[in-house]
Design a protein around this motif. Sequence first.
Motif, PDB file in Angstrom:
ATOM      1  N   UNK A 147       0.867  -1.180   0.000  1.00  0.00           N
ATOM      2  CA  UNK A 147       0.000   0.000   0.000  1.00  0.00           C
ATOM      3  C   UNK A 147       0.900   1.226   0.000  1.00  0.00           C
ATOM      4  N   UNK A 148       0.647   2.110  -0.932  1.00  0.00           N
ATOM      5  CA  UNK A 148       1.616   3.162  -1.223  1.00  0.00           C
ATOM      6  C   UNK A 148       0.981   4.543  -1.322  1.00  0.00           C
ATOM      7  N   UNK A 149      -0.013   4.827  -0.454  1.00  0.00           N
ATOM      8  CA  UNK A 149      -0.568   6.178  -0.519  1.00  0.00           C
ATOM      9  C   UNK A 149      -0.874   6.805   0.829  1.00  0.00           C
ATOM     10  N   UNK A 150      -0.848   6.047   1.918  1.00  0.00           N
ATOM     11  CA  UNK A 150      -1.080   6.665   3.219  1.00  0.00           C
ATOM     12  C   UNK A 150       0.203   6.853   4.022  1.00  0.00           C
ATOM     13  N   UNK A 151       1.269   6.171   3.648  1.00  0.00           N
ATOM     14  CA  UNK A 151       2.531   6.268   4.380  1.00  0.00           C
ATOM     15  C   UNK A 151       3.706   6.101   3.424  1.00  0.00           C
ATOM     16  N   UNK A 152       4.841   6.592   3.870  1.00  0.00           N
ATOM     17  CA  UNK A 152       6.067   6.450   3.093  1.00  0.00           C
ATOM     18  C   UNK A 152       7.001   5.511   3.843  1.00  0.00           C
ATOM     19  N   UNK A 194       0.690  -0.397  -4.587  1.00  0.00           N
ATOM     20  CA  UNK A 194      -0.761  -0.242  -4.623  1.00  0.00           C
ATOM     21  C   UNK A 194      -1.111   1.192  -4.217  1.00  0.00           C
ATOM     22  N   UNK A 195      -1.353   2.018  -5.224  1.00  0.00           N
ATOM     23  CA  UNK A 195      -1.699   3.407  -4.955  1.00  0.00           C
ATOM     24  C   UNK A 195      -3.178   3.525  -4.583  1.00  0.00           C
ATOM     25  N   UNK A 196      -3.631   4.733  -4.343  1.00  0.00           N
ATOM     26  CA  UNK A 196      -5.011   4.970  -3.927  1.00  0.00           C
ATOM     27  C   UNK A 196      -6.006   4.388  -4.928  1.00  0.00           C
ATOM     28  N   UNK A 197      -5.766   4.620  -6.203  1.00  0.00           N
ATOM     29  CA  UNK A 197      -6.681   4.134  -7.227  1.00  0.00           C
ATOM     30  C   UNK A 197      -6.785   2.610  -7.202  1.00  0.00           C
ATOM     31  N   UNK A 198      -5.649   1.928  -7.076  1.00  0.00           N
ATOM     32  CA  UNK A 198      -5.666   0.464  -7.046  1.00  0.00           C
ATOM     33  C   UNK A 198      -6.417  -0.030  -5.808  1.00  0.00           C
ATOM     34  N   UNK A 252      -9.964   1.650   4.343  1.00  0.00           N
ATOM     35  CA  UNK A 252      -9.720   0.903   3.101  1.00  0.00           C
ATOM     36  C   UNK A 252      -9.118  -0.465   3.410  1.00  0.00           C
ATOM     37  N   UNK A 253      -8.185  -0.520   4.350  1.00  0.00           N
ATOM     38  CA  UNK A 253      -7.539  -1.780   4.706  1.00  0.00           C
ATOM     39  C   UNK A 253      -8.533  -2.725   5.378  1.00  0.00           C
ATOM     40  N   UNK A 277      -6.532  10.955  11.869  1.00  0.00           N
ATOM     41  CA  UNK A 277      -6.418  11.423  10.496  1.00  0.00           C
ATOM     42  C   UNK A 277      -5.440  10.560   9.718  1.00  0.00           C
ATOM     43  N   UNK A 278      -5.834  10.167   8.515  1.00  0.00           N
ATOM     44  CA  UNK A 278      -4.912   9.556   7.565  1.00  0.00           C
ATOM     45  C   UNK A 278      -4.582  10.618   6.530  1.00  0.00           C
ATOM     46  N   UNK A 279      -3.336  10.963   6.430  1.00  0.00           N
ATOM     47  CA  UNK A 279      -2.913  11.959   5.457  1.00  0.00           C
ATOM     48  C   UNK A 279      -2.396  11.217   4.238  1.00  0.00           C
ATOM     49  N   UNK A 280      -3.153  11.263   3.172  1.00  0.00           N
ATOM     50  CA  UNK A 280      -2.763  10.573   1.941  1.00  0.00           C
ATOM     51  C   UNK A 280      -1.748  11.402   1.180  1.00  0.00           C
ATOM     52  N   UNK A 281      -0.928  10.722   0.424  1.00  0.00           N
ATOM     53  CA  UNK A 281       0.089  11.401  -0.366  1.00  0.00           C
ATOM     54  C   UNK A 281      -0.515  11.964  -1.643  1.00  0.00           C
ATOM     55  N   UNK A 282       0.026  13.076  -2.112  1.00  0.00           N
ATOM     56  CA  UNK A 282      -0.418  13.668  -3.361  1.00  0.00           C
ATOM     57  C   UNK A 282      -0.051  12.747  -4.517  1.00  0.00           C
ATOM     58  N   UNK A 283      -0.922  12.661  -5.483  1.00  0.00           N
ATOM     59  CA  UNK A 283      -0.663  11.929  -6.713  1.00  0.00           C
ATOM     60  C   UNK A 283      -0.839  12.873  -7.878  1.00  0.00           C
ATOM     61  N   UNK A 284      -0.376  12.468  -9.040  1.00  0.00           N
ATOM     62  CA  UNK A 284      -0.451  13.320 -10.213  1.00  0.00           C
ATOM     63  C   UNK A 284      -1.888  13.772 -10.519  1.00  0.00           C
ATOM     64  N   UNK A 285      -2.846  12.854 -10.388  1.00  0.00           N
ATOM     65  CA  UNK A 285      -4.235  13.160 -10.736  1.00  0.00           C
ATOM     66  C   UNK A 285      -5.145  13.339  -9.525  1.00  0.00           C
ATOM     67  N   UNK A 286      -4.603  13.269  -8.320  1.00  0.00           N
ATOM     68  CA  UNK A 286      -5.442  13.384  -7.129  1.00  0.00           C
ATOM     69  C   UNK A 286      -4.697  14.120  -6.037  1.00  0.00           C
ATOM     70  N   UNK A 287      -5.379  15.072  -5.420  1.00  0.00           N
ATOM     71  CA  UNK A 287      -4.808  15.850  -4.308  1.00  0.00           C
ATOM     72  C   UNK A 287      -5.747  15.755  -3.126  1.00  0.00           C
TER      73      UNK A 287
END
Length: 118
Positions: A8-13, A32-36, A66-67, A107-117
């Motif tokens: 899972x690659x959008x809520x944490x680094x 697995x980004x947010x969209x996936x 989501x998890x 709070x879950x802080x999601x990472x910015x993506x090219x098509x989603x903020x």
Amino acid sequence: TVTSLYLEHYTSVLAVGKEELEKLYGKKVILADREMCEDHANSILEEARTKEIAFLVVGSPFAATTHMDLMTRAQKMGVQTSVCHNASIMNSVAACGLQLYSFGSTVSVCLFEEKWRP
């Protein structure tokens, strides 16, 4: 043996790179980004019906709804699941089936993506 390894690659680094994980596990890591995770979760779940897969989460595996949704849907499909928890009070609350968001400001802080903020 796990055939597919999702991270899972959008809520944490993660502090290490994908290549290091692939070397450690000896398997290709699928980011697995947010969209996936949210829009294409069915493909992960369908794969889990016939193959053994792993879905890695940085941090608490049940802090994000989501998890929890992925695991609940997998179980309803008859897919055997297991969880390796981190040492965290957040994990203890979530493992009891309680929603963390019901206990105050979580709070879950999601990472910015090219098509989603966020």
